[in-house]
Scaffold this active site. Structure first.
Site, PDB file in Angstrom:
ATOM      1  N   ASP A   1      37.848  13.591   5.694  1.00 58.03           N
ATOM      2  CA  ASP A   1      37.596  12.452   4.811  1.00 58.03           C
ATOM      3  C   ASP A   1      38.394  12.598   3.518  1.00 58.03           C
ATOM      4  O   ASP A   1      38.853  13.691   3.165  1.00 58.03           O
ATOM      5  CB  ASP A   1      36.088  12.406   4.517  1.00 58.03           C
ATOM      6  CG  ASP A   1      35.582  11.025   4.164  1.00 58.03           C
ATOM      7  OD1 ASP A   1      36.410  10.122   3.951  1.00 58.03           O
ATOM      8  OD2 ASP A   1      34.347  10.842   4.100  1.00 58.03           O
TER       9      ASP A   1
ATOM     10  N   ASP B   1      34.093   1.642   6.741  1.00 59.81           N
ATOM     11  CA  ASP B   1      32.676   1.966   6.523  1.00 59.81           C
ATOM     12  C   ASP B   1      31.789   0.777   6.849  1.00 59.81           C
ATOM     13  O   ASP B   1      30.569   0.902   6.839  1.00 59.81           O
ATOM     14  CB  ASP B   1      32.451   2.389   5.067  1.00 59.81           C
ATOM     15  CG  ASP B   1      32.709   3.870   4.879  1.00 59.81           C
ATOM     16  OD1 ASP B   1      32.829   4.588   5.887  1.00 59.81           O
ATOM     17  OD2 ASP B   1      32.796   4.313   3.717  1.00 59.81           O
TER      18      ASP B   1
END
Ligand code: DGJ
Length: 752
Positions: free
Chosen positions: A480, A550
């Site tokens: 990430d 997301d």
């Protein structure tokens, strides 16, 4: 496939029977761009394409009677200062303060195959016969700087990969202030520019605009990412070009940092496309003996619409950009705990989530953020990459062992480029973060960016991550990256090299990826950046899949995945089923629709199976079995055809069709339900017109089946019954059609 050089006219013609790319050496020894598009017959004489007309106010590049003016000449790799007032491809600042250069043709080489630039991601060949590369050598005599332009034409793809390399031979240091990867000129401006724009949780929306005089561009200045706001890609299409007809030219940059992709239209109706590292805040110092290589740009031409352009990118990127063990392998179906628990978990909870998932057929459990240091919120511990034993007493190695013992694999989340101020790592190395001494350090998500332009920082993080990966049975890593850069400055670089910092940062990220993927070749890496802020070809070279967004709401995902598919293959699109009400939008969509959309990617779940009803669990079991049956087709064995755009309609439709056209899977999804609405017909694409197909769908658990020829399915389409849609629940319902060729004897009359 050939690269032809005509000695007399000094014309280069790159062609593979599908496309032609033509340029020539002009009288002033600079390069003129002549043509990029559908394959042309070769001839020795393309130089007549040059506009040799005298215009008022033109600056003339050669002594009279020449009328050669660079302002009116389509150029291959233009530089500024001698009468061309459009944007250049490169600017070289020299010792005396001059930015004027004159890169003149010296020679060329042609190589079989494709050389790989060092330290940068790029497309590659497996056999040297797959491609041919032309390298044109130019030199600026005054600064003694060499410029090498690389062009690779692929045998099997209507695509050309380009980059440039600068080599400084002279004793003076020069500064590259602009060093783009490619410039392509068109002799008209009747185009629309297509771009993939967005933001966090709404990445890669398709936007189009007619070209106008002047500059139109997309770019990133975020330092750490190609960004959620813009993608390193533009296409120029004709106004009438659609998904399946018309001309389109795609320009994609294999890069994950600051980029520029621009189209500049002159008032003489010429269009110049420029793509490469964003020149804003960029400089690169070249001392004697130094080389600078730009990232690679990949240019695709299609005269059969956007769909064909996308399929070219899919095929090329899936097979000759993505590398390694996972390139051709079906991707494991995973359960990630993020939306299920966020930071609120312990070993017991994780083990029971993993067991529930295993029982339904999940193959990989991924432990997301929150397992390290003292982390229970996003305020601390990034950098402290040791297990939080209060949460996971068995440690990462012990947990991995327990999950492996269940018969499934274990994966882990990391964010190696970042630290929180509240971390042991930051306390030990406060100077390792990107900052300007004595100035305020902006934070974002309570974190700072480590200075990956510094080798010692990358090496230290490499040691830490390598240790984690060596000590536990880890099969998957979610890498990430959750913030953009601020105060871009490196305390390790002298003042005249600060412009190198952001590119050096990305090179540091690539270096760490190269090291870890080399040392752990069987670990599946998924890149991620607050969702899809680094969904770019650069990342795909190292990590074969990327978390797409997301936003896990089904309808939003229809749009995001549809837009993403403009360039990127389905095998790269990380897509999960999450719970409802959806955490980003509070929207409730049917479980079936959430799965139907997530199938068209790598597929997984991001919820607590233990909280589901028996009926829902049963549905999940069936979904996983379905994906296991179809994932090879979806991820590697098919072509994608977009049928109806959710950006323009109330419906989204697409289909994947196997290479032999005998199997297909088509999706219909609608946003809001309509009362007594107009007819809905889903017209398929990519099928073999003469094949008889059996079409099968579950409509409200009732199987429906009928047979039809490919041409009927493509020209008349499948009738979607609005009553069915209402019975299924109305808003956000979807239907998945399984399509298989049958011999005519097997075919029964249409039964729908
Ligand atoms: C952002 C990612 O996109 C999410 O999936 C999740 O991993 C969080 N970061 C964790 O902090």
């Amino acid at each position: 496939m050939t690269i032809i050089f005509h000695k007399n006219s000094r014309v280069f013609h790159l062609t593979n029977g599908k496309i032609s790319y033509i340029m020539r050496v002009m009288e002033n020894e600079q390069l003129e761009s002549i043509y990029f598009g559908k394959c042309l017959n070769d001839r020795d004489g393309f130089e007549y394409q040059h506009e040799a007309v005298s215009r008022s106010h033109a600056a003339i590049a050669l002594p009279e009677p020449s009328v050669l003016s660079m302002q009116y000449t389509a150029q291959e790799y233009p530089f500024a200062g001698t009468g061309d007032y459009r944007s250049p491809a490169c600017t070289v600042l020299q010792e005396n303060g001059s930015r004027i250069s004159n890169f003149r043709y010296v020679s060329f080489d042609i190589e079989l195959g494709k050389p790989l630039p060092e330290g940068l991601p790029a497309t590659y060949c497996e056999e040297s016969e797959e491609a041919e590369t032309l390298i044109i050598h130019l030199k600026d005599d005054i600064s003694e700087t060499e410029l090498h332009l690389f062009y690779t034409i692929f045998r099997d793809h209507p695509a050309i990969a380009r980059h440039a390399e600068f080599v400084q031979n002279g004793s003076q240091a020069v500064y590259l202030e602009r060093a783009l990867s490619a410039c392509v000129e068109f002799k008209d401006c009747d185009f629309e520019m297509l771009q993939l724009s967005g933001a966090w949780a709404r990445e890669r929306y398709i936007r189009k605009r007619p070209l106008e005089y002047g500059m139109q561009a997309v770019s990133s200045m975020t330092g750490t990412a190609s960004s959620a706001e813009e993608n390193p890609f533009i296409a120029l299409k004709r106004k009438e070009t659609t998904e399946n007809q018309g001309e389109v030219w795609g320009f994609s940059l294999i890069y994950s940092g600051n980029f520029l992709a621009a189209a500049e239209v002159s008032t003489f109706d010429m269009t110049r496309v420029l793509i490469g590292i964003n020149p804003e805040s960029f400089t690169w110092k070249l001392m004697q003996g130094n080389t600078f290589a730009t990232p690679e740009a990949v240019m695709v031409y299609s005269d059969q619409g956007l769909g064909t352009m996308s399929r070219v990118y899919h095929k090329l990127y899936r097979s000759r950009l993505v590398r390694g063990y996972w390139r051709d392998r079906p991707r494991p179906i995973l359960l990630n705990n993020w939306e299920g628990t966020y930071f609120d978990f312990n070993e017991q909870k994780i083990l029971s989530m993993a067991l529930d998932a295993r029982n339904l057929g999940v193959e990989l459990f991924v432990l997301d953020d929150g397992w390290f240091g003292r982390r229970n919120t996003d305020r601390d511990s990034l950098g402290d990459w040791y297990c939080n034993r209060n949460k996971i007493p068995s440690g990462i190695d012990g947990l991995a062992e327990k999950i492996e013992a269940m018969g499934i694999r274990f994966g882990l989340w990391i964010e190696p480029e970042m630290v929180n101020e509240d971390s042991d790592f930051y306390r030990a190395h406060p100077d390792w973060v990107i900052h300007v001494p004595e100035r305020y350090r902006s934070h974002s998500r309570h974190q700072y960016v480590l200075d990956f332009s510094r080798k010692e920082v990358v090496d230290c993080i490499h040691g830490i991550i390598r240790k984690i990966l060596s000590e536990a049975k880890i099969s998957y890593i979610k890498w990430d990256m959750n913030r953009y850069m601020t105060e871009p400055y490196s305390i390790a670089l002298p003042a005249d090299r600060q412009g190198e910092m952001m590119h050096r940062y990305i090179l540091g990220v690539y270096d760490l990826y190269e090291k870890l993927t080399g040392e752990f070749p069987e670990i599946l890496f998924e890149s991620c950046a607050s969702g899809g802020a680094r969904f770019d070809p650069g990342m795909l070279y190292y990590a074969p899949q990327a978390w797409c967004s997301d936003d896990t709401d089904a309808w939003e995902r229809c749009k995001i995945q549809y837009g993403t598919s403009m360039v990127y293959p389905l095998s790269a699109i990380g897509s999960h089923v999450s719970t409802v009400p959806n955490h980003q939008l509070a929207r409730v969509t049917p479980l079936r629709t959430r799965a139907n959309i997530a199938y068209f990617g790598t597929f997984g779940y991001e919820l607590v199976i233990g909280n589901m009803s028996a009926e829902e669990k049963d549905a999940v079991r069936r979904q996983i079995a379905f994906m296991k049956k179809y994932r090879e087709l979806i991820q590697t064995g098919s072509d994608l055809y977009r049928l109806r755009s959710p950006f323009e309609h109330n419906e989204a439709e697409w289909i994947v069709v196997s290479k032999d056209r005998k199997k297909a899977l088509a999706l219909f999804c609608q946003k809001s339900n309509r009362v007594n609405g107009s007819w809905l017909r889903m017209k398929l694409d990519g099928l073999e017109p003469s094949f008889m197909y059996r079409v099968f769908a579950f409509i409200d658990e009732g199987p429906r089946e009928f047979t039809a020829y490919g041409d009927e399915l493509m020209k008349i389409g499948i009738a979607i019954d609005r009553v069915d849609l209402t019975v299924m629940g109305g808003d956000y319902v979807s239907i998945l059609y399984e399509i298989e060729a049958v011999s005519c004897a097997d075919a029964t009359p249409a039964q729908i």
